[in-house]
Design an enzyme around this catalytic site. Structure first.
Site, PDB file in Angstrom:
ATOM      1  N   CYS A 132       9.851  28.222  42.670  1.00  0.00           N
ATOM      2  CA  CYS A 132      10.883  29.002  43.346  1.00  0.00           C
ATOM      3  C   CYS A 132      12.194  29.017  42.549  1.00  0.00           C
ATOM      4  O   CYS A 132      13.047  29.865  42.799  1.00  0.00           O
ATOM      5  CB  CYS A 132      11.092  28.502  44.765  1.00  0.00           C
ATOM      6  N   HIS A 133      12.328  28.135  41.564  1.00  0.00           N
ATOM      7  CA  HIS A 133      13.514  28.169  40.703  1.00  0.00           C
ATOM      8  C   HIS A 133      13.541  29.427  39.851  1.00  0.00           C
ATOM      9  O   HIS A 133      14.575  29.786  39.309  1.00  0.00           O
ATOM     10  CB  HIS A 133      13.584  26.907  39.825  1.00  0.00           C
TER      11      HIS A 133
END
Length: 175
Positions: A132-133
């Protein structure tokens, strides 16, 4: 199980069959996402496999998570978003809007809310492994990382993302 990463301690959690959690020590929403059934023993084979994956990732290898048995707990919408995030290649980013378009396509809808996608992204129970980064705002803002923007920046730099193209929230400027 605790894992000492370059970003601080990570907590890894598994059940009998799969890895179900990977959180930063002080990650937002961690307590809400903690499963009731979990194994925290250092001898658990799934947790050992996950630590080897993390060792490889932090050593700069483009690790493939397909050999990790993953089963993040969440509803079907969240699981779909996490599946799409998992397809973002190492060193690349996608916007919440791009992910929303893909969710809509897979659900047979005309549109999908980027904010709804953001909620699912923020509740990702397997940080780093479900990357998700690699999700950014439509204006290029590095936003929305429950582990902290500082960690998001470090992970993207680690993967070779050219951050001069993106807006750093604390300063409002490009790096």
């Amino acid at each position: 199980m605790s894992y000492n990463s370059p970003l601080g301690k990570l907590l890894l959690v598994a059940n009998d069959h799969s890895l179900i959690g990977l959180w930063y020590e002080k990650q937002m929403y961690k307590e809400k996402m903690m499963p009731k059934e979990m194994k925290e023993t250092d001898n658990h084979p799934i947790l050992k496999t996950a630590t080897y994956w993390l060792d490889d990732y932090f050593a700069g290898e483009k690790s493939d998570s397909s050999n990790l048995p993953l089963n993040p707990e969440g509803g079907s919408f969240r699981k779909l978003v996490w599946s799409i995030i998992s397809e973002i290649p190492y060193g690349k980013v996608q916007t919440y809007g791009e992910i929303a378009k893909e969710v809509a396509k897979r659900l047979g809808k005309e549109t999908m809310s980027a904010q709804a996608v953001g909620g699912a992204v923020g509740h990702n129970p397997l940080c780093i492994i479900i990357p998700c980064h690699r999700v950014v705002g439509s204006n290029g803002s590095l936003t929305g990382y429950s582990g902290g923007i500082d960690k998001k920046i470090i992970l993207l730099e680690h993967e070779g993302v050219e951050l001069s193209k993106y807006i750093i929230p604390q300063t409002g400027t490009r790096k």
